[in-house]
Design a protein around this motif. Sequence first.
Motif, mmCIF file in Angstrom:
data_model
loop_
_atom_site.group_PDB
_atom_site.id
_atom_site.type_symbol
_atom_site.label_atom_id
_atom_site.label_comp_id
_atom_site.label_asym_id
_atom_site.label_seq_id
_atom_site.Cartn_x
_atom_site.Cartn_y
_atom_site.Cartn_z
ATOM 1 N N THR A 65 0.824 -1.143 0.045
ATOM 2 C CA THR A 65 -0.091 -0.031 0.017
ATOM 3 C C THR A 65 0.702 1.135 -0.082
ATOM 4 N N ARG A 66 2.024 1.082 0.406
ATOM 5 C CA ARG A 66 3.006 2.139 0.525
ATOM 6 C C ARG A 66 4.189 2.043 -0.846
ATOM 7 N N ARG A 95 -5.633 16.184 -7.011
ATOM 8 C CA ARG A 95 -7.027 15.219 -7.032
ATOM 9 C C ARG A 95 -6.778 13.601 -6.727
ATOM 10 N N GLN A 96 -5.820 13.182 -6.417
ATOM 11 C CA GLN A 96 -5.358 11.839 -5.970
ATOM 12 C C GLN A 96 -5.803 11.719 -4.383
ATOM 13 N N ARG A 97 -6.315 10.568 -4.055
ATOM 14 C CA ARG A 97 -6.768 10.379 -2.658
ATOM 15 C C ARG A 97 -5.638 10.387 -1.540
ATOM 16 N N TRP A 98 -4.579 9.721 -2.164
ATOM 17 C CA TRP A 98 -3.514 9.172 -1.159
ATOM 18 C C TRP A 98 -2.521 10.132 -1.445
ATOM 19 N N GLU A 99 -1.839 10.515 -0.185
ATOM 20 C CA GLU A 99 -0.699 11.415 -0.189
ATOM 21 C C GLU A 99 0.691 10.868 0.255
ATOM 22 N N PHE A 118 -0.346 14.225 -6.348
ATOM 23 C CA PHE A 118 -0.664 14.905 -7.768
ATOM 24 C C PHE A 118 -2.267 15.168 -7.526
#
Lengths: 687, 705
Positions: A437-438, A545-549, A543
């Motif tokens: 996930t990372r 509008r992505q959900r994850w940072e 980027f």
Amino acid sequence: MGGATCIGVDIGGTFTDVVLSDGSRTWRAKSPSTPHDVSEGVLAACRLVAEAHGTTLEGLLPTVDRFGLGTTAVTNTLASWTGQRLGLVTTAGFEDIVPLARGTRVSVDGWLVMPPSLVERERIVGLDERIDRDGAIVRPLATGAARQAAEHLVENESVDAITVSFLWSFKNPDHEHRAVHEIRTRYPDLLVTSGVELQPAIREYERATFALLNAYVGRSLNGVDALTGQLARLGLRVPLLLVHSGGGSMTTDEARRVPIRLAASGPAAGVTASSIVARTSGVTRAITCDVGGTSYDVALVLDATPERRTRGDVMGIWTSVPTVDVKSLGAGGGSLAWIDSRGLMRVGPRSAGALPGPVCYGRGGTEPTVTDALLVLGYLDPEHFLGGRMALDLDGAHRACARLGEAIGMTGPECAWGIREIALAEMVKATRSMLSTRGLDARDFTLITYGGCGPLFTTGVARAIGAPRLLVPALASVLSAFGAAASDIRRERSLPLSVMLPCDPLILDDAITTLEAELTKELDGDAVAPINRSIHYEVDVRFARQRWELTIPLESPVSAATIERLAHDFRAEYARRYGEGAVMAGAAVEVVALRGLGIGRTVQAAFERTALVDPRSTPAASGAREVLLERTQPPRPVASYRMADLLPGHRIDGPALLDDVDTTIWVPPSSTAHIDAFNSTVVELTV
Amino acid sequence: MTLGLRTDPITLEVLRHRLEAIGEEGANTIERTAISPVVTESKDYSCTILDRDGGLLVGAGKIDYHFYAASSAVHATIATHGESIGPGDVFLANDPHNGGGLHAQDVMVQRPVFVDGERVAWIVNSAHLMDMGGMVLGSWAPAATECFQEALRFPPVRLANRGVEASDVYAIFRNNVRLSALVEMDLRGLVAGCHVANEKIAALVAEIGNERFVEAVEDMCDLTERELRRRIEALEDGVYRAVSWTEWDDEFFVVPCTLTVEGDHLHFDYEGAAPQAQHFFNSKPYIIASGLVGEICKLLAQDLPFNRGAFRPVDLHCPRGTIVNSEPPAPVAAAHMDVAFNAAEVGMRALMMAVAATEGSPAAQYLSGPTGGSALATHTWSGQGLSGMPDGWAMMDGCLAGASAGNDRDGTDLGSWMVAANGSLEMIDVEVAESWYPILVEFKRARPGAFGAGTFRAGAGCNMAYSLHGTSQLFGVMLGMRERLPLVGMAGGAPGAVTEFVMHDPANGAGRIGGHASDVVLQPGQLFEFRCASGGGYGDPLDRDPARVAADVKRGRVTFDDARAVYGVAVDASFTVDRSTTDTLRAELLSQRLQRAEPPVSALASDAIASADGQPSQPLYPGVVQRGRVAFSARTGAPLAVSPAHFTDGCPVLEDRRSFDSGSAVVTRSYLDPGSGHVLAVDVVPDGEPRAFTTAPRRWTDAPR
């Protein structure tokens, strides 16, 4: 801070563990937990450790410089659903948002059901008010509306606490502040929580649930308050520090303000302790694996800091609480093996629990568990389990495995081998998921492992995912208590930003100034001396509008060059994790939030360093056990060693079994174990 | 027990975990690298691992609908490119008529996995891209009459050739889609997920050996097949039929399904489906199979690994040239939506009836009304975005219909599905939506109303309204289904709510918008509202626990009046049930029903009824039992029909006709227990259509005379 006397306590479901450190030596003790009154168990454990130290509790407490506590008080309130009766005041038209739970549905017995709601729909009142995305008031909040809503909730619905959470309140808190003020004025003794006060960030559902959770567990700390009083009467002169879910310590005052931050206190303490182990032993990237009776908990430590997540679920409720990111899987020593309808063997998630427990405990269990399999395979010593305090029923375990194996045409030992393999495969899957996930590569990682049967599995996990090294700390069985004795005060504040790069450095600098002021005030409140403070900043970047940072450290002061480097660092890290092909030239990069981490270095326990002895003085094996390593080959003798005989510097080639009082370390063939200067056992795996 | 497998059972289970872990890694990569809210917020993406020939092994991600479509895509790629497929190739396809996924927006990114020069597996990643070109933003064009108008259509083509990116294809892609910067980012997320999964699969296969891997995955699929067959075999042999209609304004397109359960095999026959139409809902057999078999496994086999083995005991007949098996130039932008969801629903309603007719079926615990897939109210908007640049999006919250009730529980709100191991689409935070799109939301809630009433009632659909905020106008395309024919319930539960789009205008008041309107303009001052449909109830509403009715009244879900009229429950101002008035009301409602009802189709012969004496009682339908060759009401013992007639033939029938201004009408028929007036079954059909469900287990049709 050598010479300081530190106590760390971890109140678990079954046992209360305590670690005492005087800066050069450590002592540990265990006593049964007492859920009806936590003080009883804590004081009993502390008495035991005081005796081990050669004094009395009354003699010890006045000399204590730090008293740390990991507590399940909040977790228990959530697990038993015995929190406060809540009312919610929100924006009219959005009363259903909390009960609908973002549309999240969970599967229970084959049906999809709604997650539990902390507040019943009839106790949610919508007020006519509206603020927009820019913080502009679209519809004003009428004076008195919040007071009336509160009167309805208190008089007609008998609520114990009220949460206020309006749309976009983090952009303009005026309405929410006014509503909270009206309610607090009307009911000065009522517990009132506010979304914007506790969690000023975008996403109305998470903000509301965070405030609701804090109200729900708002009275859970009564037991801790009682303990504080008792300890003070017995002579403790320092305030209690509590381990919070974010992997640091907090004062009891702060805990009373945001009690939900204690929800994952226990697991966080273990991971925090692992991060101290990692720092001490010079490990920069670690995967921590806690294998208990019913679960396998895995977390990550990067640059000696536990990986956190800013949102996730607390007992099934999605919220935005900063938490050490622990993934939990229902596979542990007590997990039961069974045959499914296809005729394949499965392990867990059902567990034999403490009672009846594994078959080999002889308390009435009949179905084989992971522990039974480990015994049958030869990994566990039936004569010396728990230092010989508990004899294991090897024949019983054999019979149970043989019975299960019969159903799929396998012998008992083959069946036991299968149980271990399948449990291992599930643990590997959970560990891989944690890394993937990372976008992280296991080859850079050391596994740090603790919990009863952890080190019998985690060498296998390490090998399967390609991690080269495994480390078992000296205090593996009471690591969470050590974490309570040794974690820094950790304060966290964030500001939502939502700016595109490149941006004016002043935007970030101004935000840093704001956070610095807030954190300084908080650390003042925690009575941390300026010399012991440090404040770090990091930004969440993605980027647009992505959900994850991705979280990238930020230096202050911020210059144009810093901004340029930030964009570059983000792209480089992104490409490293997801491949060059994933990065598109020209895509906008957005800084979503700035976070300040205020660390207050406290008096704390540390691992003692010992001089290394000559590896050639490694003692001979104390015995040997027949272990079934391969399904198709007969068991082979494996040398076993007593941990007590091994000193820093000693070195042992696998295969070998290292027996400690409450755990056994498996050193597989073509690997080598050594004891490091901090008494940790390090297993190097050759790939 | 011997399994007759080449791979030992431990290795198989370990291998499954390892494959699932890899699928999850691929799926995680997609979610973390994509941009589109459809992917990151609504989770409309998947990572599928397939065998070397394209057979499904493991699917990851929330949309299981994609998994078999992925299989179909690989079959097409192999058929197209054959021997030229090599290591490092990445393929793209999106045309349902030629190698693509569920519809043009669901692109299929495919990567073969090679070990030692041999192809051992495939990875397919799919996600819903925001735009694939064509007449309208979002590529859902209700006005399109041919597939050529709808979207840029890729047959299986290379995105990378032996590891070298095919920049020409990317250039064509960029040149033809709107918001290309965002869409390309999503596409690259899919490619990244393929690479991650490829490396891991290759390492896994290299470790255990090509041949052993191939054998083991075959064994894995064989086990699923074998166990599913065993469960099908336990079902009562016979023929079960359900009919539904896909709507386009006042036109109804019939979707009939006849299920034959025979031994360990299920045959779904869609003979009689409407001819393919000039509307975008035309579908393909692989899409219908993908949806239907997924649903079958949720009911019968949630605990089994879902792989190609699950498809073998099931076959479908979809006649060519119909809406369930269309050919070019039929438009197919919603090939997985209206018709395909209807087809899966009628298939599942038929299967539910087979389960209900099976004595002691373990699946009977999941008896419930139809899933909400065919009741979506999605819509798309385009115009000037908040940044001042052109922007557009699909309002995925329109997918959140309410779920049908189960046999022991109310349907979940905004749920659509009730029986499944994983949740599906999630809703988008209001603040997130408002920060991205130029709108201000007026309200967002569970739709109130006494829809889908029953002993257990349906969940509510999403009801939301919004106006412009930050732009001067928006252009909308409606993708609504079930505006006229609601989803039915089960066991006497009432039908659900229908989809409604409404424009509130300060000058003209509220006006309905057609479900397939493509010329909607949202102007300043106007408020746009959508009301999602819901599934049906389970059991007669008059059997509902009055306390549950009172709770619904208190929560504002049901009005005081509806509580009386629909549920026969009197609730006072303090939300307490008035027991004695309730008893009186319910008795009155029952007798009124029998007075209003049309008499039964046929009278029953008394000698036939007498023949049932002493015969064992077996289930025929919830609330209906078979004794010998006679069907009886389980509640009152009233005889209903003699074999082989439809069990409702002896039921008095209540008919309610609802006409629409535009000309069409639908009829709701309630089949009553002649002994009490309770509702045994409810049917909803377009005016003039006959009964739309049949349960005919062989035990019933062949009952000895």
